[in-house]
Design an enzyme around this catalytic site. Structure first.
Site, PDB file in Angstrom:
ATOM      1  N   TRP A  16      -0.561   5.084  -0.430  1.00 36.74           N
ATOM      2  CA  TRP A  16      -1.178   5.494  -1.695  1.00 36.74           C
ATOM      3  C   TRP A  16      -2.704   5.384  -1.615  1.00 36.74           C
ATOM      4  O   TRP A  16      -3.393   5.440  -2.614  1.00 36.74           O
ATOM      5  CB  TRP A  16      -0.599   4.719  -2.873  1.00 36.74           C
ATOM      6  CG  TRP A  16      -1.071   3.312  -3.103  1.00 36.74           C
ATOM      7  CD1 TRP A  16      -1.586   2.440  -2.193  1.00 36.74           C
ATOM      8  CD2 TRP A  16      -1.051   2.630  -4.359  1.00 36.74           C
ATOM      9  NE1 TRP A  16      -1.887   1.241  -2.794  1.00 36.74           N
ATOM     10  CE2 TRP A  16      -1.561   1.325  -4.131  1.00 36.74           C
ATOM     11  CE3 TRP A  16      -0.651   2.966  -5.635  1.00 36.74           C
ATOM     12  CZ2 TRP A  16      -1.672   0.379  -5.143  1.00 36.74           C
ATOM     13  CZ3 TRP A  16      -0.769   2.027  -6.636  1.00 36.74           C
ATOM     14  CH2 TRP A  16      -1.273   0.755  -6.393  1.00 36.74           C
ATOM     15  N   ASP A  64      -1.555  -1.608 -10.426  1.00 34.38           N
ATOM     16  CA  ASP A  64      -1.770  -3.018 -10.117  1.00 34.38           C
ATOM     17  C   ASP A  64      -1.739  -3.819 -11.420  1.00 34.38           C
ATOM     18  O   ASP A  64      -2.379  -3.428 -12.411  1.00 34.38           O
ATOM     19  CB  ASP A  64      -3.128  -3.230  -9.448  1.00 34.38           C
ATOM     20  CG  ASP A  64      -3.155  -2.708  -8.019  1.00 34.38           C
ATOM     21  OD1 ASP A  64      -2.074  -2.523  -7.432  1.00 34.38           O
ATOM     22  OD2 ASP A  64      -4.256  -2.480  -7.497  1.00 34.38           O
ATOM     23  N   ASP A 115      -5.232  -6.272   3.205  1.00 36.98           N
ATOM     24  CA  ASP A 115      -6.400  -6.382   2.333  1.00 36.98           C
ATOM     25  C   ASP A 115      -7.708  -6.319   3.120  1.00 36.98           C
ATOM     26  O   ASP A 115      -8.701  -5.783   2.622  1.00 36.98           O
ATOM     27  CB  ASP A 115      -6.348  -7.689   1.547  1.00 36.98           C
ATOM     28  CG  ASP A 115      -5.108  -7.782   0.704  1.00 36.98           C
ATOM     29  OD1 ASP A 115      -5.055  -7.125  -0.343  1.00 36.98           O
ATOM     30  OD2 ASP A 115      -4.163  -8.488   1.109  1.00 36.98           O
ATOM     31  N   ARG A 153       5.584   7.602  -7.434  1.00 38.70           N
ATOM     32  CA  ARG A 153       4.687   7.455  -8.587  1.00 38.70           C
ATOM     33  C   ARG A 153       4.290   8.830  -9.110  1.00 38.70           C
ATOM     34  O   ARG A 153       3.845   9.693  -8.352  1.00 38.70           O
ATOM     35  CB  ARG A 153       3.451   6.668  -8.159  1.00 38.70           C
ATOM     36  CG  ARG A 153       2.501   6.318  -9.270  1.00 38.70           C
ATOM     37  CD  ARG A 153       1.414   5.389  -8.801  1.00 38.70           C
ATOM     38  NE  ARG A 153       0.528   5.981  -7.809  1.00 38.70           N
ATOM     39  CZ  ARG A 153      -0.797   5.885  -7.817  1.00 38.70           C
ATOM     40  NH1 ARG A 153      -1.397   5.210  -8.776  1.00 38.70           N
ATOM     41  NH2 ARG A 153      -1.523   6.426  -6.876  1.00 38.70           N
ATOM     42  N   GLU A 199       0.825  -1.216   0.000  1.00 38.70           N
ATOM     43  CA  GLU A 199       0.000   0.000   0.000  1.00 38.70           C
ATOM     44  C   GLU A 199       0.857   1.264   0.000  1.00 38.70           C
ATOM     45  O   GLU A 199       0.386   2.345   0.308  1.00 38.70           O
ATOM     46  CB  GLU A 199      -0.950   0.029   1.202  1.00 38.70           C
ATOM     47  CG  GLU A 199      -1.581  -1.292   1.574  1.00 38.70           C
ATOM     48  CD  GLU A 199      -2.489  -1.862   0.488  1.00 38.70           C
ATOM     49  OE1 GLU A 199      -2.612  -1.255  -0.567  1.00 38.70           O
ATOM     50  OE2 GLU A 199      -3.079  -2.941   0.735  1.00 38.70           O
ATOM     51  N   GLY A 231     -12.492   3.625 -18.808  1.00 39.32           N
ATOM     52  CA  GLY A 231     -13.888   4.046 -18.842  1.00 39.32           C
ATOM     53  C   GLY A 231     -14.384   4.463 -20.205  1.00 39.32           C
ATOM     54  O   GLY A 231     -15.537   4.911 -20.342  1.00 39.32           O
TER      55      GLY A 231
END
Length: 486
Positions: free
Chosen positions: A373, A321, A429, A228, A182, A245
Site C-alpha cells: 500500500w 492507521d 519502519d 481497501r 504494509e 486538512g
C-alpha cells in the site's frame, strides 16, 4: 429497513519497538503521544459500544510489537509520567493561553483518570473482553512488522508464528486474520499464511484491480484477501487531501514551544505557523458533524453503485492507521463515533471482515500481483534506490542469522536474544522512514544498532560467553524460542 450493503472499518495499530530508546523527537515520545491521543480514546469508544451490546463494530489490527509495548512495565510507567507532565504543561499554558490551558487540562485529566483506573496493567486486559465479546475482530501479524516479501521464506514463517503466538499468549487465542505489514505481498505467500492458520489478510485496492466489492480467495488456496476501497478511504486520508486538512481542525504541526501544546487550527494549507488562527473546539465540532454526514453519503452512494454494477449487495472496506484517530487528527475519535452510529441509520450493515464473509461477500479466486500500500502500490518504498543500503544490510543479517545452528537440545537465552535483535533490525519502519525522509537518520541508526547487537551476541556466544555474563537488553517476545528456526 433494506440494507444498502456492507461496510467494514479496519484500523491498523502499529508503532515500531520504541520503548527504552530515548525521548524527543523520536523514540518513546512517539509511543506516549499515540497512546494518550489515539489508543486511550479509541478503546474508550469501543468499550462504550460494548456496553451497548454492539457486536462486530470494527476490525482492529494490533501488531505484536505494539502490543508488547502497551503491556511493558517500563512503558506503563513512562506514559503515566508523560500524562502527568501533559497536565503540568496545560497548567503552565494558563499564563499566556487561557482557553487552550482550560481545554488541555480537561483533556489531560480525562486521560490520566482513564489510565489510572483501567490501563495500569497494560492493554491486553482491556482488549481481551472486546475480542471475546465480539465487539471487535482482532487482526495480528508477524512479530516485528517486517516487509515480508523481502524476507527469506524460512524467516518469514518464523516471524509470523512468533507474532501469532505472542497474541495468543496475551489474549488467549491466535487471530485468524492479519494485517499484512504494509499490505506487502508476493505470489505464493498465501500458502505460508494457510500453514500458520491465517485465513484472511488485507491488501490494497489496486492489487485487486480496484474491484474491492467482495473478498476473494487467493490462488488455489482457501485463504481470503480483502482490498481497501480507495474511493471511500481517500475521503478521510489520502496522499494529498482528506478531512483532517479542513481549516477548522487542530493543526498537528504547529506548536507552542514553551509548553509543547498545539494552539492553532489548520486555517489554511499555505498559512505560515505564526499566522494560523487559534483552535476553537466548537468550530471543529461543526466540521466533524459535516464530515460524518459527507462520509456516510459517500458510502451509501458507493454501495448503490456497486449494487447497480454487480446486481447484488456490495462491500466497502475502509482501512486506516489507528494513530490517525486522535494523534494525527485530533478530532478523529469524535468523527469515528459519529460515523459508526450514523451508518446503520442510513441502512448500511456495519460489520467486521469476519462478518462480511458470514454475510456472503466472497467472490471467486484471484491471482494477486506483487504489491503493497506504499507509493506506487509496489515495493519501492521498502526496496527502492533510496534504501539500497538498508536492503543490503537486511539481506546480510538474514544470511548470517540463517547460517546459525538452531538445533540445541534446550533454549539458549543468548541465541534467543540475538534472534530478537535480528528481527527488530528487519522492521519495515526503518526503510519507510528513510524513503519518506521522516527521521531518516534515526531509522538508519536503529536498524544498525539492532544488527550490531545481533552480531555481538552471536560473536560472544561463539567465544563461550553465557547469558549470565552478558547484558541482555530488555525487549519484546520473551517467549521466542530460536530453535523454531531449525
Amino acid at each position: 429497513m433494506t440494507s444498502e450493503g456492507t461496510f467494514c472499518l479496519v484500523l491498523h495499530s502499529h508503532l515500531p519497538w520504541l520503548a527504552h530508546q530515548g525521548g524527543w523527537p523520536v523514540g518513546e515520545e512517539w509511543l506516549y503521544q499515540a497512546w494518550a491521543h489515539s489508543y486511550l480514546p479509541v478503546v474508550d469508544l469501543l468499550e462504550r459500544f460494548a456496553a451497548e451490546g454492539r457486536r462486530d463494530v470494527l476490525t482492529l489490527g494490533v501488531t505484536p510489537v505494539l502490543a508488547a509495548q502497551l503491556d511493558d512495565p517500563y512503558s506503563l510507567r513512562g506514559v503515566h509520567d508523560w500524562l502527568g507532565n501533559w497536565q503540568l504543561r496545560a497548567q503552565y499554558a494558563g499564563r499566556r493561553l487561557a482557553d487552550l490551558s482550560t481545554y488541555e487540562h480537561r483533556q489531560s485529566e480525562r486521560a490520566l483518570s482513564a489510565f489510572e483506573t483501567k490501563w495500569r496493567h497494560g492493554f491486553s486486559p482491556l482488549l481481551r473482553p472486546l475480542v471475546d465479546s465480539g465487539t471487535v475482530e482482532l487482526l495480528g501479524g508477524p512479530a516485528t512488522h517486517p516487509f515480508q516479501p523481502l524476507l527469506d521464506p524460512r524467516l518469514r514463517a518464523f516471524a509470523l508464528r512468533t507474532g501469532l503466538a505472542d497474541t495468543a499468549l496475551r489474549l488467549g487465542s491466535a487471530p485468524e486474520g492479519i494485517w499484512a505489514p504494509e499490505c506487502g505481498y508476493e505470489p505464493g505467500m498465501e500458502h505460508g499464511y494457510a500453514a500458520a492458520g491465517v485465513r484472511r489478510f488485507m491488501v490494497d485496492g489496486p492489487a485487486l484491480g480496484g474491484d474491492t466489492s467482495a473478498a476473494r480467495t487467493v490462488g488455489d488456496s482457501d485463504v481470503v484477501c480483502f482490498g481497501r476501497d480507495l474511493e471511500v478511504s481517500y475521503r478521510v486520508w489520502s496522499p494529498s487531501v482528506g478531512y483532517p486538512g479542513d481549516p477548522a481542525y487542530r493543526d498537528f504541526h504547529t506548536y507552542d514551544h514553551p509548553t509543547g501544546l498545539k494552539p492553532s487550527r489548520v486555517t489554511g494549507m499555505d498559512v505560515a505557523p505564526q499566522d494560523k488562527a487559534p483552535y476553537e473546539p466548537a468550530l471543529a465540532a461543526e466540521a466533524v458533524a459535516r464530515h460524518a454526514v459527507d462520509f456516510v453519503d459517500a458510502v451509501v452512494r458507493r454501495l448503490r453503485d456497486l449494487r447497480e454494477q454487480k446486481g447484488r449487495p456490495g462491500l466497502v472496506v475502509a482501512a486506516y492507521d489507528t494513530e490517525l484517530y486522535g494523534h494525527w487528527w485530533h478530532e478523529g475519535p469524535a468523527w469515528l463515533e459519529a460515523v459508526l452510529r450514523a451508518l446503520p441509520e442510513a441502512g448500511v450493515h456495519v460489520t467486521t471482515l469476519r462478518g462480511a464473509l458470514e454475510a456472503g461477500h466472497l467472490g471467486g479466486p484471484v491471482e494477486l500481483p506483487a504489491s503493497s500500500w506504499g507509493a506506487g502500490k509496489d515495493w519501492g518504498t521498502w526496496a527502492g534506490p533510496q534504501v539500497a543500503d538498508v536492503v543490503h544490510g537486511n539481506a546480510e543479517v538474514q544470511r548470517e542469522l540463517l547460517a546459525l545452528d538452531f538445533t540445541g537440545p534446550t533454549r539458549d537465552p543468548v541465541l534467543d536474544q540475538a534472534v530478537r535483535e535480528a528481527l527488530l533490525s528487519l522492521s519495515s519502519d526503518w526503510a519507510f522512514m528513510v524513503t519518506k525522509d521522516s527521521a531518516a537518520d534515526y531509522a538508519r541508526y536503529r536498524a544498525k544498532v539492532h544488527a550490531e547487537r545481533f552480531r555481538e551476541l552471536v560473536s560472544r556466544r561463539g567465544n563461550g560467553a553465557r547469558a549470565a555474563e552478558l547484558r541482555l537488553v530488555d525487549g519484546p517476545f520473551g517467549h521466542l524460542d530460536s530453535r523454531g528456526l531449525a
